[in-house]
Scaffold this active site. Structure first.
Site, PDB file in Angstrom:
ATOM      1  N   GLU A 131      14.301  -0.896  -7.600  1.00 52.64           N
ATOM      2  CA  GLU A 131      13.510  -2.013  -7.104  1.00 52.64           C
ATOM      3  C   GLU A 131      13.666  -3.236  -8.008  1.00 52.64           C
ATOM      4  OE1 GLU A 131       9.476  -0.572  -6.712  1.00 52.64           O
ATOM      5  OE2 GLU A 131      10.169   1.394  -6.045  1.00 52.64           O
ATOM      6  N   GLU A 162       4.117  -6.231  -0.968  1.00 52.92           N
ATOM      7  CA  GLU A 162       3.199  -5.115  -1.160  1.00 52.92           C
ATOM      8  C   GLU A 162       2.017  -5.592  -1.989  1.00 52.92           C
ATOM      9  OE1 GLU A 162       3.063  -0.740  -3.440  1.00 52.92           O
ATOM     10  OE2 GLU A 162       4.970  -1.793  -3.133  1.00 52.92           O
TER      11      GLU A 162
END
Length: 476
Positions: free
Chosen positions: A280, A391
Site C-alpha cells: 500500500e 478509507e
C-alpha cells in the site's frame, strides 16, 4: 511518573527500587522530616512540642502527618510497595496491592517504548527540524531499519530496476514536494532522510506492542468491518504486476486521535482471510501515528492480513529505501483547496521482472525504494486485485457516525475543484507494460457518508471522484 521521580530525588532514593533500598529511602525521609521539625522548633516553641511528640512516634505512618507534602510522598511510596507500612485492615492492604500495579506498569511501558525507539531510530550523521516539527535524521543507507531483517543483514540497497514500458512523466511539476525539504535542507550523499519516531509518538498509541501497525481486521470490499469505511475503485480477475495513479491531496478533518483518513493504492493477493498479502502507498492524516493533522506520504505492507507482519513506513524491517530526497511519513505540501488550486501526487508500484521485488516510484520518476519479494507469499508471484480510493475509521464518537472527512470532505457529485479524485489509473501487465484499466468497478460501503463516481476521458483516462463529510442529515 514525573511526580514520582521528583519525590525520589527529594529523599535521595536510587534506582532500581529494591526492598533494602526501600527501607533506606523511608529512613532518609524520616531524617529529612526530623530536621525540618527541629528547625521549626527553634522558631516556635508551641509547635515544637506537637512536632516533638509527632516525631517520636513517627515510623513511616503517613496517617498522622499534617503537611500535605509528606502525605503525598508516603502515599506514593506505599503505592509503589517501597515502604513496609503496617496496614490497619485487609481492605487497606488490598487497596495498596492494587495501587502497586500502576507505577510498575508505567515503568514497564516506558522501558518497552525506549527499547523499541532504540531499534527504530538509527544513528544519524545529521539531524534537522522540519517546519511542521518533525525531526529528520540523515542515516547511512545500509543502517536503515530494513537491514535489521535476517535476510537483509549485511546487504546494501539494490540498483534501480527496469521501469515499466509506457511510463510517461506526469504533467505536474511540483508533485513531490514535502515540508521538510522546503527550507533547503538535504541529507549528505550516502544517507537517507528518516522521520524520527519520538517517545510521545508511542505514548499516543492505543497499543505500544502494535505501534506502527494497522488494527487486525477481516478485509472485505463489499462491506465494512471494525468501523473501517471505504469508497474505492478496483479491478480483479487477472494477474497484475503493478499499478499507477495520480492521487489528489487534501487535508481532511479527523475528529479524534484514534481515527484516520487516507487515500491510497492497494496491490493485493491471497484470500481475504489470514493469508492476505498487500502493498500500500498513498497519503494519510493520522493524529495517533503522527501527532498532527498534516497529510503525509506513507507506505504499508502485510503478508498475514495485518496480524503480525508489516508496518507503516520504516517502523519495522521490510521496505528498503533508496532515495535521499523523500522522507516516508513526512508531510506533503502543497495541498488542494476547495474552489482553489488542485494538487496531486503520482504513485507507481511495480514488480521488477528480474529480481521480483516490488518497487515504489513517487512523483516525476523518483524511485523511493522497494519491498523485497521474500517478505511475501502470494505476492512473490503477482497480484490478483488492485484497488484505489479512500478509507476512514469510524469510531462512532458520542454514539453517532463520525464527522471525520474522506478526501476533500465533499461528495463526488461536486466534481473538480471540490471533490477529491484519482486519475490516470493503470495496471502493469505480465510484459512489464502499463495498460489502461478495462473493468474498473466502484464501491462505497456507506454512500450516504462517503460516495464515489467513476468515469473515463482522453485526458484523465480512468478516473473517479470520491469522498464525503461523514456525519450529515443522511448519515446520522
Amino acid at each position: 511518573m514525573v511526580t514520582m521521580y521528583w519525590i525520589l530525588a527529594l529523599v535521595g532514593a536510587e534506582l532500581p527500587w529494591t526492598k533494602n533500598s526501600t527501607n533506606i529511602l523511608c529512613c532518609k525521609f524520616h531524617d529529612y522530616r526530623r530536621r525540618q521539625y527541629q528547625q521549626q522548633q527553634q522558631e516556635d516553641s508551641t509547635k515544637a512540642k506537637k512536632q516533638e511528640n509527632f516525631s517520636s512516634n513517627m515510623a513511616c505512618s503517613y496517617s498522622k502527618i499534617s503537611p500535605i507534602i509528606p502525605i503525598v510522598i508516603c502515599f506514593l511510596l506505599v503505592a509503589s510497595s517501597m515502604c513496609p507500612v503496617a496496614q490497619s485492615s485487609d481492605i487497606r492492604r488490598e487497596t495498596a496491592a492494587n495501587q502497586t500495579l500502576k507505577p510498575e506498569q508505567e515503568l514497564k511501558k516506558l522501558k518497552t517504548i525506549r527499547a523499541r525507539l532504540n531499534k527504530i531510530n538509527k544513528p544519524a550523521l545529521k539531524t534537522f527540524q522540519s517546519p511542521d516539527g518533525d525531526l529528520i535524521d540523515c542515516v547511512l543507507s545500509h543502517h536503515q531499519p530494513a537491514f535489521d531483517h535476517p535476510q537483509l543483514k549485511g546487504q546494501k540497497p539494490l540498483d534501480p530496476p527496469e521501469r515499466p514500458k509506457g511510463q510517461n512523466p506526469p504533467g505536474m511539476a511540483a508533485e513531490n514536494y514535502q515540508l521538510w525539504s522546503m527550507s533547503g535542507n538535504l541529507c549528505p550523499e550516502g544517507t537517507l532522510p528518516i522521520r524520527r519516531t519520538r517517545e510521545e509518538d508511542m505514548m499516543r498509541a492505543s497499543s505500544v506492542r502494535r505501534f506502527g501497525r494497522k488494527l487486525r481486521r477481516h478485509v472485505r470490499r463489499d462491506t465494512s468491518s471494525n468501523g473501517h469505511e471505504h469508497a474505492v475503485g478496483y479491478v480483479s480477475g487477472d494477474q497484475y504486476y503493478g499499478a499507477k495513479a495520480s492521487i489528489n491531496v487534501w487535508a481532511p478533518k479527523v475528529v479524534n486521535q484514534y481515527e484516520f483518513s487516507l487515500s491510497q493504492m492497494w496491490v493485493i493477493s491471497g484470500s481475504f482471510g489470514d493469508d492476505l498479502n498487500t502493498i500500500e502507498a498513498g497519503w494519510q492524516v493520522s493524529p495517533e501515528l503522527y501527532g498532527d493533522n498534516y497529510p503525509r506520504f506513507f507506505t504499508y505492507w502485510t503478508t498475514d492480513a495485518y496480524q503480525a507482519t508489516g508496518c507503516y513506513n520504516l517502523l519495522c524491517s521490510g521496505f528498503v529505501q533508496t532515495n535521499s530526497r523523500i522522507a516516508i511519513g513526512a508531510a506533503i505540501s502543497p495541498t488542494s483547496t476547495y474552489h482553489g488550486g488542485q494538487f496531486d501526487i503520482s504513485l507507481l508500484i511495480w514488480k521488477d521482472p528480474k529480481h521480483g521485488n516490488w518497487w515504489l516510484e513517487f512523483g516525476n520518476g523518483v524511485l523511493v525504494g522497494y519491498w523485497p519479494s521474500f517478505l511475501f507469499t502470494h505476492l512473490q508471484n503477482h497480484a490478483s486485485m488492485v484497488q484505489f480510493g479512500g478509507e476512514v475509521v469510524n469510531s462512532r464518537p458520542s454514539g453517532s457516525h463520525t464527522a471525520t472527512q474522506m478526501g476533500s470532505g465533499h461528495f463526488a457529485g461536486e466534481g473538480f475543484g471540490k471533490a477529491s479524485y484519482f486519475r490516470n489509473m493503470q495496471v502493469v501487465d505480465w510484459d512489464n507494460s502499463l495498460i489502461p484499466l478495462s473493468n474498473l468497478k466502484v464501491l462505497a460501503d456507506h454512500p450516504n457518508c462517503y460516495d464515489i463516481q467513476g468515469g473515463i476521458n482522453n485526458v484523465w483516462g480512468n478516473y473517479f471522484y470520491y469522498g464525503g463529510p461523514g456525519r450529515n442529515v443522511r448519515c446520522p
